[in-house]
Structure formats: structure tokens, C-alpha cells
Design an enzyme around this catalytic site. Sequence first.
Site, PDB file in Angstrom:
ATOM      1  N   TYR A 142     -11.817   7.348 -17.052  1.00  0.00           N
ATOM      2  CA  TYR A 142     -12.600   6.482 -16.217  1.00  0.00           C
ATOM      3  C   TYR A 142     -13.836   7.312 -16.021  1.00  0.00           C
ATOM      4  CZ  TYR A 142      -9.549   2.948 -14.778  1.00  0.00           C
ATOM      5  OH  TYR A 142      -8.796   1.635 -14.777  1.00  0.00           O
ATOM      6  N   LYS A 192       0.569  10.800 -23.671  1.00  0.00           N
ATOM      7  CA  LYS A 192       0.726  10.296 -25.225  1.00  0.00           C
ATOM      8  C   LYS A 192       0.418  11.795 -25.900  1.00  0.00           C
ATOM      9  CE  LYS A 192       0.492   6.953 -27.413  1.00  0.00           C
ATOM     10  NZ  LYS A 192       1.549   6.191 -28.246  1.00  0.00           N
ATOM     11  N   ASP A 224       3.430   4.574 -23.935  1.00  0.00           N
ATOM     12  CA  ASP A 224       3.929   3.236 -24.507  1.00  0.00           C
ATOM     13  C   ASP A 224       5.155   2.923 -24.194  1.00  0.00           C
ATOM     14  OD1 ASP A 224       4.551   5.238 -26.275  1.00  0.00           O
ATOM     15  OD2 ASP A 224       4.063   3.918 -28.071  1.00  0.00           O
ATOM     16  N   ASP A 248      -3.106   3.022 -14.447  1.00  0.00           N
ATOM     17  CA  ASP A 248      -3.743   1.775 -14.255  1.00  0.00           C
ATOM     18  C   ASP A 248      -3.002   0.528 -14.850  1.00  0.00           C
ATOM     19  OD1 ASP A 248      -5.771  -0.323 -13.257  1.00  0.00           O
ATOM     20  OD2 ASP A 248      -6.747  -0.147 -15.243  1.00  0.00           O
ATOM     21  N   ASP A 252       0.156  -2.054 -12.944  1.00  0.00           N
ATOM     22  CA  ASP A 252       0.258  -3.570 -13.109  1.00  0.00           C
ATOM     23  C   ASP A 252       1.545  -4.138 -13.721  1.00  0.00           C
ATOM     24  OD1 ASP A 252      -2.367  -3.725 -12.029  1.00  0.00           O
ATOM     25  OD2 ASP A 252      -2.877  -5.342 -13.543  1.00  0.00           O
TER      26      ASP A 252
HETATM   27  C1  IPM Z   1      -7.297  -0.816  -9.759  1.00  0.00           C
HETATM   28  C2  IPM Z   1      -8.460  -1.594 -10.413  1.00  0.00           C
HETATM   29  C3  IPM Z   1      -9.672  -0.843 -10.601  1.00  0.00           C
HETATM   30  C4  IPM Z   1      -9.114   0.273 -11.730  1.00  0.00           C
HETATM   31  C5  IPM Z   1     -10.787  -1.465 -10.819  1.00  0.00           C
HETATM   32  C6  IPM Z   1     -11.255  -2.702  -9.923  1.00  0.00           C
HETATM   33  C7  IPM Z   1     -11.844  -0.501 -10.895  1.00  0.00           C
HETATM   34  O1  IPM Z   1      -7.769  -2.136 -11.855  1.00  0.00           O
HETATM   35  O2  IPM Z   1      -7.326  -0.310  -8.889  1.00  0.00           O
HETATM   36  O3  IPM Z   1      -6.102  -0.674 -10.363  1.00  0.00           O
HETATM   37  O4  IPM Z   1      -9.413   0.157 -12.865  1.00  0.00           O
HETATM   38  O5  IPM Z   1      -8.635   1.265 -11.361  1.00  0.00           O
HETATM   39 MG    MG Z   2      -5.877  -1.981 -12.098  1.00  0.00          MG
END
Ligand code: IPM
Ligand code: MG
Length: 367
Positions: A142, A192, A224, A248, A252
Site C-alpha cells: 500500500y 506467501k 492463499d 484487506d 472481506d
Molecule cells: C479497507 C478498504 C480500504 C483499503 C480502501 C477504502 C482504501 O478496502 O479498509 O479494507 O483498501 O484498505
Molecule cells: Mg478492504
Amino acid sequence: MSNPSLLILAGDGIGPEVMAEVKKIIDWFGDRRGLVFEVEEDLVGGAAYDAHGVPLADETMARAQAVDAVLLGAVGGPAYDGLDFSVKPERGLLRLRKEMDLFANLRPAQCFDALADFSSLRREVVAGLDIMIVRELTSGVYFGEPRGIFEEGGERVGLNTQRYTESEVARVARAAFELAMKRDRRLCSMEKANVMESGILWREVVEEVAADYPEVALSHMYADNGGMQLVRNPKQFDVIVTDNLFGDLLSDVAAMLTGSLGMLPSASLGAPMENGRPRALYEPVHGSAPDIAGQGKANPCACILSFAMALRYSFDQGEEARRLERAVEQVLADGVRTPDLMQAEGGRPASTAEMGDAIVAALEASR
Ligand code: IPM
Ligand code: MG
């Protein structure tokens, strides 16, 4: 001692709507539990861009550094898609994370019993799920340099750099071990190391830190495989620690196990400030959801549960945090449902504000 201070950055899309419900909760704790906060508000993301031409003004950054904790709603929206990369709404959030040095991002994935049928996985796979993902938040791909889009050999090249120093890995590993000590004492580190040198270093440093935590059972997994295991058998995990990008993605994935992204809070913590509190920003894991913004359809629970995390991690109010979490559980058990939580079998349809009011009522009943 003066009251603790909060900076609210509601942001874009559904951010202001869900934050309005959090303000009701903050007021309730002030009125009924004597936990009074000094609350300031400011702009972030597209809202800040509209007002100042940047997604986070310098004055806002300075205020964020000065308060005890920041509460953030969400950033982004289609109106800002065409903006130059450097002023996109997300840059505001990334600047806060970087300049406040919020290296440890705690993303709990808990499956509330009342919602166990909402997951895309079978009830028995997710019921009772309670895992904590600790995502490194201020380094890795990032932020790594060099980065950019360059001209090379007559064509364009996009470049980002995955880079971790020992100390960056060690401090987030330590945060994860400390959390594991307060939970089931199991930590799984994901990278990884089979293809990335940064992964090899990550694994070595996590092993070194482990020497200080002999009570914690440490395991390692390639990220993975970690993603696969999260959907195969998520309850095998207690605490997971991983880097910024894998975190990230994996958070999710973990979010969807719980049925709705509208339920998941997060805490981003840095080093202790002079008053001993960690630098901290709390935000829901969901985004700005522009498709439903302004319609009273958003689920405020993730943002409200983020405030519960603030009570626990910034203000040492674990009991009051539990009180708030139980109120949310109660409201879900009673069948109160924002549209994201509606299913064929019914439930009591609720708007954003009605969900907030129901949680306040459940708090009131808890006294
Ligand atoms: C998160 C989001 C952020 C990230 C974006 C909005 C920059 O996806 O907080 O997970 O990628 O960290
Ligand atoms: Mg995210």
C-alpha cells in the site's frame, strides 16, 4: 481530568447516516452512564474534497492527532471516480492511517446467532464464529516505494513495492500475540513465504516475537490457503495476523462468513500517546454504499460496534463495550432488520434510524 475527546469524520455515502445513529449511542452513554465525550466533527473523503479540494485537510489531520480517538464513517462515491489518484477520497483515509501510524488493524468477524442463516455458508460452519484478523495497516504494498506508472522500453509499466522492515512486522506481531493472550491463545500468521522474500522475513520475525509468548500456539499458513481455510472451516482460527494487502482481502472474505458486511466493526491502533491511550481510529469495514445512500436503508450496526471497540480499546471500558454489544445482539434476536438483514422468513423491517433507536432502547433496558 477532562472528558475524553472524539473526532467524528462521517465522510461520504451512508457514512453520515450510520454516524447519526452512533451519536445517539454516544449521547446515551453520556446521559446514562456518566461517560461524557467531547465530540468534534470534521470532513473526510469526497466531502472534504468538495469543501477544500483535498480528501483530508491539514487542519483535520492535526485535529485527528490531537484527540483521544477518531470515529470514521466511510469514504468514496461515483462522483469522485474521475478524480486524480492523489485526491481520491481513499487517499484521505490512507493519510490518516499513515500519519497516525495506525499499524494494527483489528477486524473481528463474529457471527451473531440470530444471523447464522444469512451467511453464504451452512449454519453449522459459521454459528458461534468468533475470529480476529489483525491486519498490518501502514506498510507493505500500500505504501512501498518505488511506485508509479512509468514508461519503459516503449510501453507503460505499473509498479508497486511490497516492503516490510523487521520492526514493522515485529510490532504488529506483538499486537496480535497480546490479543491472542486475551482470547483462545492461538495465532495463525499468513504470508506467501513460498514466493516472496518479504514473506520469508515476515515468518522469521513472527517466530522471533513468539519467544515472548510461549503460551500462544503459533501456526503459519500461506495466504492463499488461508483464504481457502477461512471458507472451508473458519472456526479453526482464533487470531490471524497478516500483511496489509492480504489482510484487506482476507478480512472481506471473513466478513461474508458473518452474513452481512453491515455488521463488522474495526479498530486501527498505533503506539501509545502521552496519556497512555493508543492512537486510534474506529470505522466500519463496509464502504460508503452510494447505491443506498440517503434512503434510510443502511445498517448502522458496524459503525455502532466500532464505537464499542473504542470503548474497549481506547477508553478501557470493556464492561460498557459488552453492554453495547449485548444490546445489538438483543435487537437482532428480537428480529429487527435493516434491508441487508431481511430474509424470506420475515423479521421486523427497520430503517437506519429505527435500528439505532432499537439499540438505544435495548441499552435503556439493560440498566
Ligand atoms: C479497507 C478498504 C480500504 C483499503 C480502501 C477504502 C482504501 O478496502 O479498509 O479494507 O483498501 O484498505
Ligand atoms: Mg478492504
